[in-house]
Write a protein that holds these residues in place. Sequence first.
Motif, short mmCIF file in Angstrom:
data_model
loop_
_atom_site.label_atom_id
_atom_site.label_comp_id
_atom_site.label_asym_id
_atom_site.label_seq_id
_atom_site.Cartn_x
_atom_site.Cartn_y
_atom_site.Cartn_z
N GLN A 14 0.82 -1.20 0.00
CA GLN A 14 0.00 0.00 0.00
C GLN A 14 0.86 1.25 0.00
O GLN A 14 0.59 2.23 -0.70
CB GLN A 14 -0.94 -0.02 1.21
N SER A 15 1.96 1.18 0.77
CA SER A 15 2.86 2.33 0.82
C SER A 15 3.52 2.57 -0.53
O SER A 15 3.67 3.71 -0.96
CB SER A 15 3.92 2.08 1.91
N HIS A 16 3.89 1.46 -1.17
CA HIS A 16 4.53 1.57 -2.49
C HIS A 16 3.56 2.18 -3.50
O HIS A 16 3.94 3.05 -4.30
CB HIS A 16 4.97 0.18 -2.94
N THR A 17 2.30 1.74 -3.45
CA THR A 17 1.29 2.26 -4.36
C THR A 17 1.05 3.74 -4.11
O THR A 17 0.92 4.54 -5.04
CB THR A 17 -0.04 1.48 -4.21
N GLN A 18 1.00 4.13 -2.85
CA GLN A 18 0.77 5.53 -2.50
C GLN A 18 1.93 6.41 -2.98
O GLN A 18 1.74 7.51 -3.49
CB GLN A 18 0.57 5.66 -0.99
N SER A 19 3.17 5.88 -2.82
CA SER A 19 4.32 6.67 -3.25
C SER A 19 4.34 6.82 -4.77
O SER A 19 4.73 7.85 -5.30
CB SER A 19 5.63 6.03 -2.76
N ASP A 20 3.92 5.75 -5.51
CA ASP A 20 3.85 5.84 -6.96
C ASP A 20 2.83 6.87 -7.40
O ASP A 20 3.02 7.60 -8.37
CB ASP A 20 3.48 4.47 -7.57
N ALA A 21 1.71 6.90 -6.68
CA ALA A 21 0.65 7.84 -7.02
C ALA A 21 1.11 9.28 -6.83
O ALA A 21 0.66 10.18 -7.54
CB ALA A 21 -0.59 7.56 -6.16
N GLN A 22 1.98 9.52 -5.86
CA GLN A 22 2.46 10.87 -5.59
C GLN A 22 3.62 11.27 -6.50
O GLN A 22 3.94 12.44 -6.62
CB GLN A 22 2.90 10.97 -4.12
N LYS A 23 4.23 10.28 -7.17
CA LYS A 23 5.41 10.54 -7.98
C LYS A 23 5.01 10.94 -9.40
O LYS A 23 4.03 10.46 -9.95
CB LYS A 23 6.28 9.28 -8.04
N GLU A 24 5.77 11.86 -10.01
CA GLU A 24 5.53 12.25 -11.39
C GLU A 24 6.40 11.41 -12.31
O GLU A 24 7.62 11.44 -12.21
CB GLU A 24 5.88 13.74 -11.59
N PHE A 25 5.74 10.63 -13.20
CA PHE A 25 6.46 9.81 -14.14
C PHE A 25 6.67 10.58 -15.45
O PHE A 25 5.80 11.33 -15.87
CB PHE A 25 5.70 8.51 -14.43
N GLN A 26 7.81 10.37 -16.05
CA GLN A 26 8.12 11.05 -17.31
C GLN A 26 7.61 10.24 -18.50
O GLN A 26 7.74 9.02 -18.53
CB GLN A 26 9.63 11.26 -17.46
#
Length: 240
Positions: A14-26
Motif C-alpha cells: 500500500q505504501s509503495h502504491t501511494q508513493s507511486d501515485a504521488q510521484k511524477e512519471f516522465q
Amino acid sequence: MNTSGITTGQPQAQSHTQSDAQKEFQRHPVFYMQEGMIVLRAQESLYKIHKYLLEHHSEYFRRMLADSNIFLGRSDDSPIPLPPDVTQQGFDCLLSFLYQGIYDPSSVSLADWTTILHVSTRLQCTKIRQYAIRELSARRASLPAVDAIVLAKQFDIPSWLGPAYAELVRRVAPLSDDEAERLGARTAAQVGRARETLREEEYALFQQRRYGAKYVFPERPDEQLVARAVNDVFRLPSSP
C-alpha cells in the motif's frame, strides 16, 4: 506461536502504491504516442492511418500535421488530401511496405520498389527513399537501361547513369524510337555519338591488328551505302 516478527506485506504494498501515485512519471520521448489515427484522402479513397507512423517516416507529414487545422483529418468528413501526383495505387504501395513489406523486403516486386521510390521522394520519406534506391540498385540487372536512366534523372540518382549509358552503347541493337522518345533528343543523340565512336574505334583497332595499319574513314563514303542506310532507317517512300 510468536508471530510478532512476521508481516503480511500488505502495508508495504500500500505504501509503495501511494508513493507511486504521488510521484511524477516522465513520458517516454519516443514510445508515448500523443495521437491515435488520422484520416487521409488519395484520389477517391479514404485512409485511416496511425499518425505516428506518418510523422516518423515523412518530413512532408511532419510539417503538414504541425501546421494543419486541428479538425482536419479527424473524421471521414474532413480528410487530409494528399498531393495530386500521389495516386491511390502509389500510396497503397507505400503503406503496404510500411505495415508489411519492411519486414520482408524480398517480397516487394521491382515495379513496387519503383513506385515506392516515387512516392517516398514526393512525401519526403528520406529513409524509405534510401531503402528503395538500395533495393533497386541490388536488382539493377533486371532494370532496363532506359528505365534506369529515366529514373536516375527524375529522382537524382547519378550513380545509375554511367552503367546504364554503357549498356546502351555496347549493345548490338540501336535505340528504338520509343526508347529515344523516353530519353529525350539530347540524350538519344549523345548515346548515338558514343555508339558511333565505339564502333569506329573497334573497327580501326581490328584493321590495325590484322593489317598493321589503322583504318581511316574516307571523307566521302560510298553513296550507294549512304542511300541504303537512309532508306533502311527513315523508310522513305520510293521516288515516282
